[in-house]
Design a protein around this motif. Structure first.
Motif, short mmCIF file in Angstrom:
data_model
loop_
_atom_site.label_atom_id
_atom_site.label_comp_id
_atom_site.label_asym_id
_atom_site.label_seq_id
_atom_site.Cartn_x
_atom_site.Cartn_y
_atom_site.Cartn_z
N LEU A 62 0.85 -1.18 0.00
CA LEU A 62 0.00 0.00 0.00
C LEU A 62 0.88 1.23 0.00
N LEU A 63 0.61 2.16 -0.91
CA LEU A 63 1.34 3.43 -0.99
C LEU A 63 0.37 4.55 -0.64
N ILE A 64 0.69 5.32 0.37
CA ILE A 64 -0.17 6.41 0.83
C ILE A 64 0.33 7.73 0.24
N ASN A 65 -0.53 8.36 -0.55
CA ASN A 65 -0.23 9.67 -1.10
C ASN A 65 -0.71 10.72 -0.11
N GLY A 66 0.22 11.27 0.66
CA GLY A 66 -0.11 12.23 1.70
C GLY A 66 -0.14 13.67 1.25
N SER A 67 -0.26 13.89 -0.05
CA SER A 67 -0.36 15.25 -0.59
C SER A 67 -1.82 15.62 -0.81
N PRO A 68 -2.16 16.90 -0.67
CA PRO A 68 -3.53 17.30 -1.02
C PRO A 68 -3.81 17.21 -2.52
N HIS A 69 -2.76 17.11 -3.32
CA HIS A 69 -2.91 17.03 -4.77
C HIS A 69 -2.90 15.55 -5.19
N PRO A 70 -3.99 15.05 -5.74
CA PRO A 70 -4.06 13.61 -6.03
C PRO A 70 -3.09 13.14 -7.11
N HIS A 71 -2.70 14.04 -8.02
CA HIS A 71 -1.80 13.63 -9.10
C HIS A 71 -0.62 14.61 -9.25
N GLY A 72 -0.12 15.08 -8.11
CA GLY A 72 1.03 15.98 -8.12
C GLY A 72 2.34 15.24 -8.08
N ASN A 73 3.37 15.90 -7.59
CA ASN A 73 4.72 15.33 -7.60
C ASN A 73 4.88 14.16 -6.63
N THR A 74 4.14 14.18 -5.51
CA THR A 74 4.20 13.05 -4.59
C THR A 74 3.63 11.80 -5.26
N TYR A 75 2.53 11.97 -5.95
CA TYR A 75 1.94 10.86 -6.71
C TYR A 75 2.90 10.35 -7.78
N PRO A 78 4.48 15.61 0.68
CA PRO A 78 5.20 16.84 0.35
C PRO A 78 5.82 17.41 1.62
N VAL A 79 6.72 18.35 1.43
CA VAL A 79 7.41 18.98 2.56
C VAL A 79 6.75 20.32 2.87
N TYR A 80 6.30 20.47 4.12
CA TYR A 80 5.74 21.73 4.60
C TYR A 80 6.57 22.18 5.80
N TYR A 81 7.31 23.26 5.64
CA TYR A 81 8.14 23.78 6.72
C TYR A 81 9.03 22.68 7.32
N ALA A 122 8.59 2.12 4.13
CA ALA A 122 9.50 3.17 3.67
C ALA A 122 8.72 4.46 3.56
N SER A 123 9.44 5.58 3.62
CA SER A 123 8.82 6.89 3.42
C SER A 123 9.47 7.59 2.24
N VAL A 124 8.71 8.50 1.64
CA VAL A 124 9.17 9.28 0.49
C VAL A 124 8.81 10.74 0.75
N ALA A 125 9.77 11.64 0.56
CA ALA A 125 9.54 13.07 0.76
C ALA A 125 9.76 13.81 -0.55
N VAL A 126 8.86 14.74 -0.85
CA VAL A 126 8.94 15.51 -2.10
C VAL A 126 8.96 16.99 -1.76
N CYS A 127 9.95 17.70 -2.27
CA CYS A 127 10.08 19.11 -1.92
C CYS A 127 10.58 19.93 -3.10
N ARG A 128 10.45 21.24 -2.97
CA ARG A 128 11.02 22.13 -3.98
C ARG A 128 12.54 22.12 -3.91
N ARG A 129 13.06 22.26 -2.66
CA ARG A 129 14.51 22.38 -2.53
C ARG A 129 15.06 21.72 -1.27
N SER A 130 14.48 22.04 -0.09
CA SER A 130 15.06 21.58 1.16
C SER A 130 13.97 21.11 2.11
N GLY A 131 14.40 20.49 3.23
CA GLY A 131 13.46 20.00 4.22
C GLY A 131 13.07 18.55 4.03
N ALA A 132 13.55 17.93 2.95
CA ALA A 132 13.13 16.56 2.65
C ALA A 132 13.68 15.56 3.67
N THR A 133 14.93 15.73 4.10
CA THR A 133 15.50 14.74 5.02
C THR A 133 14.82 14.80 6.39
#
Length: 204
Positions: free
Chosen positions: A4-17, A84-87, A115-126
């Protein structure tokens, strides 16, 4: 076997997807069933520490989003959570859901690779990656690694497709997850065959 892969973004077909889809395609190529579930955009109730779930095995709040995910847990063999990465942290709605799932249904998840996956513009992913992994490390769940931290970069929808290294990291994650699941289920596969490393730098 199913992941099972959980898309935790508010965008159903964005970069996290997009990132999770790369993992899912790789798993499917390894004969692993996958399903990507989106958390949606409605507010998600957080845990209130009432501990009623200790008696019932389910959260007191009987909302659709919790039930949709919780009902999947008995039938899956592995879990991947993307955000996605928020702050420098995961989406708050995703954490509200995970708090309730893990607190109420930990026995349905323990010993399943994750496993986890983080998607960001630039930083905060780790930092996001680390925060999500804590759900697994407190619950006897083996963490599946990749060739790099599970980060993919992109801001506007579809930009993650330009992060060739990030997508390769997703494919490696998928192969490693498949390998571990097959080992657990006594399929006895060979070690995964890695691709030649791709390095992608973002300066533009």
């Amino acid at each position: 076997m199913k992941v099972l892969l959980i898309n935790g973004s508010p965008h159903p077909h964005g970069n996290t997807y997009l990132a999770l889809s790369e993992v899912a395609k790789t798993l499917q190529n390894e004969s692993i069933e996958t399903e990507i579930l989106h958390i949606g955009t409605r507010p998600i109730q957080g845990c209130i520490a009432c501990r009623k779930c200790a008696k019932t095995g389910r959260c007191l709040f009987n909302d659709d989003v919790y039930n949709r995910f919780r009902d999947q847990l008995p039938s899956i063999d592995g879990l991947i959570v993307g955000s996605p990465v928020y702050y420098a942290g995961p989406n708050g709605a995703l954490c509200a859901l995970l708090d309730r799932l893990f607190f109420s249904s930990s026995k349905l998840l323990q010993f399943k690779p994750a496993a986890s996956v983080a998607v960001c513009r630039r930083s905060g992913a780790t930092a996001t990656f680390d925060r999500l992994n804590k759900y697994f490390t407190i619950n006897n769940m083996p963490i599946v690694s990749s060739q790099y931290w599970n980060n993919v970069h992109g801001r506007e929808q579809g930009e993650a497709a330009q992060d060739f290294e990030g997508l390769q990291t997703m494919r490696t994650l998928g192969r490693n997850m498949a390998w571990l699941l097959k080992k657990i289920h006594h399929v006895d596969p060979q070690y995964p065959q890695n691709e030649d490393i791709i390095l992608t730098n973002f300066i533009h």
